[in-house]
Scaffold this motif. Structure first.
Motif, PDB file in Angstrom:
ATOM      1  N   ALA A 134      -5.830  -4.210 -21.962  1.00 15.28           N
ATOM      2  CA  ALA A 134      -4.801  -5.139 -21.478  1.00 15.28           C
ATOM      3  C   ALA A 134      -3.535  -4.362 -21.115  1.00 15.28           C
ATOM      4  N   VAL A 135      -3.074  -4.526 -19.874  1.00 13.38           N
ATOM      5  CA  VAL A 135      -1.895  -3.807 -19.392  1.00 13.38           C
ATOM      6  C   VAL A 135      -1.059  -4.738 -18.513  1.00 13.38           C
ATOM      7  N   ARG A 136       0.154  -4.295 -18.211  1.00 13.28           N
ATOM      8  CA  ARG A 136       0.952  -4.939 -17.179  1.00 13.28           C
ATOM      9  C   ARG A 136       1.253  -3.911 -16.098  1.00 13.28           C
ATOM     10  N   ALA A 137       1.587  -4.388 -14.917  1.00 10.94           N
ATOM     11  CA  ALA A 137       1.853  -3.505 -13.785  1.00 10.94           C
ATOM     12  C   ALA A 137       3.060  -4.014 -13.019  1.00 10.94           C
ATOM     13  N   SER A 138       3.830  -3.086 -12.493  1.00  9.38           N
ATOM     14  CA  SER A 138       5.012  -3.451 -11.709  1.00  9.38           C
ATOM     15  C   SER A 138       5.295  -2.337 -10.712  1.00  9.38           C
ATOM     16  N   ARG A 139       6.014  -2.693  -9.661  1.00  4.90           N
ATOM     17  CA  ARG A 139       6.388  -1.687  -8.675  1.00  4.90           C
ATOM     18  C   ARG A 139       7.392  -0.723  -9.297  1.00  4.90           C
ATOM     19  N   PHE A 140       7.142   0.562  -9.104  1.00  3.73           N
ATOM     20  CA  PHE A 140       8.071   1.585  -9.578  1.00  3.73           C
ATOM     21  C   PHE A 140       9.028   1.892  -8.432  1.00  3.73           C
TER      22      PHE A 140
ATOM     23  N   ALA B  92      -3.472   7.626 -22.329  1.00  2.00           N
ATOM     24  CA  ALA B  92      -2.338   7.303 -23.196  1.00  2.00           C
ATOM     25  C   ALA B  92      -2.147   5.791 -23.308  1.00  2.00           C
ATOM     26  N   LEU B  93      -2.679   5.028 -22.342  1.00  2.00           N
ATOM     27  CA  LEU B  93      -2.555   3.575 -22.358  1.00  2.00           C
ATOM     28  C   LEU B  93      -3.702   2.896 -23.099  1.00  2.00           C
ATOM     29  N   VAL B  94      -4.788   3.644 -23.327  1.00  2.00           N
ATOM     30  CA  VAL B  94      -6.010   3.021 -23.836  1.00  2.00           C
ATOM     31  C   VAL B  94      -5.890   2.750 -25.332  1.00  2.00           C
ATOM     32  N   THR B  95      -6.220   1.545 -25.715  1.00  2.00           N
ATOM     33  CA  THR B  95      -6.179   1.121 -27.116  1.00  2.00           C
ATOM     34  C   THR B  95      -7.202   1.915 -27.923  1.00  2.00           C
ATOM     35  N   PRO B  96      -6.848   2.401 -29.096  1.00  2.00           N
ATOM     36  CA  PRO B  96      -7.807   3.162 -29.902  1.00  2.00           C
ATOM     37  C   PRO B  96      -8.789   2.257 -30.646  1.00  2.00           C
ATOM     38  N   VAL B  97      -9.398   1.333 -29.899  1.00  2.00           N
ATOM     39  CA  VAL B  97     -10.418   0.433 -30.440  1.00  2.00           C
ATOM     40  C   VAL B  97     -11.778   1.062 -30.172  1.00  2.00           C
ATOM     41  N   THR B  98     -12.663   1.045 -31.169  1.00  2.00           N
ATOM     42  CA  THR B  98     -13.961   1.689 -31.016  1.00  2.00           C
ATOM     43  C   THR B  98     -15.090   0.728 -31.368  1.00  2.00           C
ATOM     44  N   ASP B  99     -16.267   1.050 -30.862  1.00  2.00           N
ATOM     45  CA  ASP B  99     -17.474   0.326 -31.231  1.00  2.00           C
ATOM     46  C   ASP B  99     -17.727   0.544 -32.720  1.00  2.00           C
ATOM     47  N   PRO B 100     -17.969  -0.521 -33.491  1.00  2.00           N
ATOM     48  CA  PRO B 100     -18.121  -0.344 -34.935  1.00  2.00           C
ATOM     49  C   PRO B 100     -19.364   0.426 -35.348  1.00  2.00           C
ATOM     50  N   VAL B 101     -20.361   0.516 -34.483  1.00  2.00           N
ATOM     51  CA  VAL B 101     -21.581   1.247 -34.804  1.00  2.00           C
ATOM     52  C   VAL B 101     -21.491   2.692 -34.337  1.00  2.00           C
TER      53      VAL B 101
ATOM     54  N   ASP C 276       0.832  -1.184   0.000  1.00  2.00           N
ATOM     55  CA  ASP C 276       0.000   0.000   0.000  1.00  2.00           C
ATOM     56  C   ASP C 276       0.881   1.254   0.000  1.00  2.00           C
ATOM     57  N   ALA C 277       0.534   2.215  -0.839  1.00  2.00           N
ATOM     58  CA  ALA C 277       1.220   3.497  -0.997  1.00  2.00           C
ATOM     59  C   ALA C 277       2.488   3.409  -1.831  1.00  2.00           C
ATOM     60  N   ASP C 278       2.857   2.204  -2.293  1.00  2.00           N
ATOM     61  CA  ASP C 278       3.940   2.126  -3.265  1.00  2.00           C
ATOM     62  C   ASP C 278       3.507   2.797  -4.567  1.00  2.00           C
ATOM     63  N   LEU C 279       4.486   3.127  -5.393  1.00  2.00           N
ATOM     64  CA  LEU C 279       4.186   3.605  -6.739  1.00  2.00           C
ATOM     65  C   LEU C 279       4.161   2.426  -7.699  1.00  2.00           C
ATOM     66  N   VAL C 280       3.272   2.516  -8.692  1.00  2.00           N
ATOM     67  CA  VAL C 280       3.088   1.422  -9.645  1.00  2.00           C
ATOM     68  C   VAL C 280       3.245   1.970 -11.058  1.00  2.00           C
ATOM     69  N   MET C 281       4.025   1.285 -11.854  1.00  2.00           N
ATOM     70  CA  MET C 281       4.131   1.576 -13.276  1.00  2.00           C
ATOM     71  C   MET C 281       3.135   0.682 -14.014  1.00  2.00           C
ATOM     72  N   ILE C 282       2.246   1.315 -14.788  1.00  2.00           N
ATOM     73  CA  ILE C 282       1.284   0.577 -15.602  1.00  2.00           C
ATOM     74  C   ILE C 282       1.621   0.840 -17.059  1.00  2.00           C
ATOM     75  N   GLN C 283       1.668  -0.221 -17.859  1.00  2.00           N
ATOM     76  CA  GLN C 283       2.068  -0.089 -19.254  1.00  2.00           C
ATOM     77  C   GLN C 283       1.135  -0.868 -20.167  1.00  2.00           C
ATOM     78  N   SER C 284       0.898  -0.302 -21.328  1.00  2.00           N
ATOM     79  CA  SER C 284       0.216  -1.000 -22.419  1.00  2.00           C
ATOM     80  C   SER C 284       1.080  -0.836 -23.657  1.00  2.00           C
ATOM     81  N   PRO C 285       0.720  -1.432 -24.780  1.00  2.00           N
ATOM     82  CA  PRO C 285       1.516  -1.202 -25.993  1.00  2.00           C
ATOM     83  C   PRO C 285       1.511   0.254 -26.455  1.00  2.00           C
TER      84      PRO C 285
END
Length: 885
Positions: free
Chosen positions: A692-698, A673-682, A627-636
């Motif tokens: 989809a992301v990964r997470a690690s302690r910063f 900035a991590l969110v995939t630019p995928v959209t609803d086709p309609v 708790d209170a650690d910093l977390v790095m979250i990454q996506s492509p």
């Protein structure tokens, strides 16, 4: 002389009435309007703090060209010239407007008229695309129009309220309180919350279904199949008013019970319990919001919900119906004037030649956009690849809010000509503008907004326009005149624009279109200024009334029938070995969008002062995060650094990060900035809830907390997050090293003069280091450093910015980072409305306050907007459980 003005809140789609009072000294205070039918005097924490956000700090007060001050004539001439040049050389689709649900309807109307009717392109889209366009698409597929059938009182009249993809307690707090009050009055009322997270809304839920991401279509398909097999459908309604039922039922029956459980992440017993509740309660309202809409299958989710209400005839009657809860104050108003790239004004369809002809004739326009324009995500792709060469962004911050936000920023940076109309000079988007135009803010502008229940209300000015700021509609009209369309843009006031908007709504309508407010087509300024909240439709010649839609059919498809839409559960998009977590983004209680308004309020920053990630304890253990650690979250697509908030409210393998923080308030927290630019086709709506992301302690070598009387500048840190505080600023820090000259660092970060010497100490055993700078008896800044997340009584430290430190002992006490035995520490803020901290609440519990009501009576906490009541209840339960051990 003091005055009071009735206006409307500029935050969420509830559309609360506000009374703003300007005192003799010019000070503004706000309170809820007890006569407004949306809120009856209630306000949430954000609405209550509106007066705290009206300062001119950071305001854009005059036009700028290339960073230099310009006058309006020069700036508008340049905008008109560059847009006209691009159109002449590359065609009308080479230009675009990106607008906002923060605009008033009159602003929206002029923007759409200029782009679609006179420039001749539909390249105008809105940030409402990011929150409500799947609902629009679902409505249009089912009803033939973008019609919200019901009204707020249905939540109070229902026997079962289903909240799916909606954290009502934090995102629409006043509606939540109306629902909670109704349930308290009628305990037999049932509330079901469907959400992967156990949010504060679940506090009043009889059932919480922790659904798998994007499991909603399967859930409601299963419900439809159950309603049919249990004989709970209304065959008379289906036969008389709908089409397509057999096909929808066939699609809904595709999954057997085990497959349905797998697709939803729920047990078969949970599914059956929910289905039976829906089956046995006739008065059912299903409220849905971003958790449904912000999906690659958002439109299908909406239609899966609507299918269940159509099948049972539970629509348009008191206490019944599907209910879309809009996110922004005027998302509905924007839809009414065709604010989306695939719509025309007055709920007309840009794909229909008859509608295009009607609008063109009404506007006496030289042209009309022949096809749909580019939706938001595609619009910025077109900016990136050079198809769009001139872009005007109004009242929104796409560098923060759009998916793949780093690519959006790169596109804007490379665009040949960018205009930004805003109230603030420095935003993540404004920094890339060639021309900056100062707009009016809340309290300065006049116009209308429409809330989630189709209720139109006035926003009224009660402050003078600061500097050279001007209304957005005026800016657009002036550019239209300069582009050669003076006759069409000769509006003198918002009242003139509203009258034209109302007239268009009734033009050749004759009941064929749902949106009709032609009763107000001849409104003058006096009547406009006095306009009371009203619900549409209000056609000319009809008796004014409030109404629901579709109880007796009357849909807007050519045959008058609703359409059941066959939908199929999407294939799961699970995380993989490289990106094993599912990221869900959303809002917090006290902040709004990208914090350009709420970030000005110290009170609103007190509850959650920095960006964070909710993570389940077992997931935190897997990645060695405490708790209170910093977390790095990454996506492509990008990365963010946020604070760990470990909680069992979060589902395993899922993370939640709020979308508000940006480069003005944190070093690396633009989560989109991590969110995939995928959209609803309609609908074209981005999928912001299943990433989809990964997470690690910063890992940092040194952690810090600081307070400063002046706004910090050029923070040289691996991580930082700043927030407004009473008397100054507070900030969280982390450094890759611990070898800086901290005195010099403080002088640079906090603008401290060289002749002011600090006091402080170093504990070589613990590695802690403390510095404090004073000028006379006033604290200028204090820095607390540690090899671990700094253990400091933060709210107490903030309070020292406003305290008198008239002797050396009091000054050295500051460096301790916590109050002495005789000084109270309120603890972390729980109730923002009354600035009540957790330590104050636990003290009240020790004194015998064992209910939320008792705590409220003693401390006032939870007695205003009520958004913190669930948190207070959790503290009470934890304290009483600990005492019983």
């Amino acid at each position: 002389m003091a005055c009071e003005v009735k206006t409307t809140c500029p935050y969420c789609g509830v559309g609360c009435g506000v009374i703003a009072r300007v005192g003799d000294d010019g000070a503004v205070s706000v309170k809820g309007d007890p006569e407004h039918p949306a809120n009856f005097g209630r306000l949430c924490s954000k609405g209550s703090a509106l007066a705290e956000t009206l300062d001119l700090d950071g305001r854009l007060l005059y036009p700028e060209i290339g960073g230099r001050r310009a006058d309006w004539g020069e700036a508008l001439d340049l905008v008109a010239e560059r847009f006209s040049q691009s159109i002449a050389e590359h065609g009308p689709d080479s230009v675009a407007f990106y607008v906002s649900g923060q605009l008033l309807t009159e602003d929206y109307y002029i923007a759409n008229k200029l782009m679609k009717g006179f420039i001749g392109s539909a390249n105008i889209d809105t940030n409402s695309r990011l929150c409500m366009s799947s609902s629009v698409a679902g409505h249009r597929r089912a009803f033939g129009s973008d019609t919200v059938p019901g009204m707020y009182e249905d939540l109070e009249l229902a026997d079962l309220v289903v909240l799916t993809g909606s954290n009502l307690a934090w995102c629409h707090p006043v509606l939540y309180q109306r629902l909670a009050a109704a349930k308290a009055t009628r305990p037999e009322m049932k509330v079901v919350v469907i959400d992967p997270r156990r949010t504060m809304t679940a506090d009043i839920a009889d059932m919480h279904l922790a659904i798998a991401p994007d499991g909603d279509t399967a859930l409601f398909n299963g419900l439809l199949a159950h309603l049919v097999t249990s004989g709970a459908v209304d065959q008379n309604y289906i036969s008389a008013h709908t089409a397509g039922f057999p096909e929808a039922f066939a699609a809904a029956s595709a999954l057997d019970p085990p497959a349905l459980a797998n697709a939803t992440g729920l047990t078969q017993a949970e599914l059956l319990d929910f289905y039976r509740l829906f089956e046995t309660n006739e008065k059912v309202v299903t409220c849905y919001s971003q958790g449904v809409n912000q999906s690659a299958a958002g439109t299908d989710k909406v239609n899966a919900i609507i299918n269940c209400h159509l099948a049972t005839g539970r629509i348009g009657r008191p206490g019944m119906g599907p209910f879309s809860l809009t996110g922004q104050p005027n998302a509905m108003g924007g839809r009414e004037v065709g604010g989306l790239a695939n719509m025309l004004a007055a709920h007309m369809d840009i794909d229909k030649p008859l509608d295009r002809d009607l609008v063109q004739r009404f506007w006496a326009a030289p042209t009309i956009a022949p096809t749909q324009g580019l939706k938001a995500v595609d619009m910025f792709r077109a900016v990136a690849d050079g198809r769009i060469k001139a872009l005007w962004i109004m009242a929104t911050n796409p560098v923060v809010s759009l998916p793949d936000a780093d690519a959006v920023e790169a596109a804007i940076r490379a665009c040949p000509f960018v205009v930004v109309s805003d109230i603030l000079k420095e935003t993540d988007t404004a920094r890339h503008a060639h021309v900056l135009l100062p707009s009016l803010g809340w309290g300065e502008k006049d116009g209308i907004v429409t809330n989630s229940e189709r209720r139109i209300s006035r926003q009224r000015a009660f402050l003078e326009a600061p500097g050279e700021a001007r209304a957005d509609w005026w800016q657009l009209a002036e550019v239209g005149r300069r582009m050669g369309f003076a006759e069409a843009f000769g509006h003198a006031s918002p009242a003139d624009i509203f009258a034209e908007h109302a007239a268009l709504s009734g033009f050749e309508n004759d009941g064929r279109r749902d949106f009709d407010i032609s009763a107000l087509a001849e409104i003058d300024r006096t009547r406009y200024d006095a306009l009371e909240p009203f619900q549409w439709p209000q056609p000319k010649g009809a008796v004014p009334q409030e109404r629901r839609f579709f109880a007796g059919g009357g849909f807007y498809h050519p045959d008058g029938r609703a359409r059941f839409v066959p939908v199929h559960a999407p294939k799961a998009r699970p995380g993989n070995d490289a990106f094993p977590f599912i990221l869900n983004t959303g809002r917090v209680r006290d902040h709004w969008h990208t914090m350009t308004r709420t970030g000005k309020s110290a009170r609103l920053s007190g509850h959650l002062a920095e960006p964070f990630v909710e993570i389940h304890p077992r997931d935190a253990q897997k990645i060695a995060v405490s708790d209170a650690d910093l977390v790095m979250i990454q996506s492509p697509y990008g990365a963010a650094i946020v604070r760990a908030l470990i909680t069992e409210r979060q589902a395993e393998s899922s993370l939640f990060v709020p979308m508000h923080w940006n480069d003005q308030f944190a070093s690396k927290a633009r989560i989109d900035a991590l969110v995939t630019p995928v959209t609803d086709p309609v609908s074209g709506q981005p999928a912001s809830k299943n990433v989809a992301v990964r997470a690690s302690r910063f890992a940092a070598r040194t952690y810090g907390f600081a307070v400063s009387a002046s706004k910090p500048q050029n923070l040289d840190a691996a991580y930082w997050a700043v927030a407004k505080a009473e008397g100054g600023w507070r900030m969280e820090l982390a450094f890759a090293d611990g070898d800086k000259d901290w005195i010099d660092w403080c002088r640079g970060a906090f603008s401290i003069a060289a002749d002011i010497e600090p006091i402080g100490y170093t504990d070589r055993t613990s590695g802690e280091f403390r510095l404090a700078f004073f000028e006379g008896d006033r604290l200028l800044a204090a820095l607390f450093l540690s090899p671990r997340p700094a253990a400091v009584a933060r709210n107490w430290a903030v309070s020292q910015l406003g305290a008198s430190h008239d002797n050396l002992g009091r000054r050295f006490a500051v460096t301790a980072g916590r109050p002495g035995a005789n000084q109270p520490d309120p603890g972390a803020t729980v109730c923002s409305c009354f600035s009540v901290g957790v330590n104050q609440i636990t003290a009240a519990i020790r004194e015998g306050c064992h209910s939320v009501e008792a705590v409220g009576e003693k401390l006032s906490a939870g007695t205003n907007c009520g958004s913190c009541r669930a948190e207070i209840r959790g503290i009470i339960h934890a304290c009483l459980a600990a005492a019983a051990e």
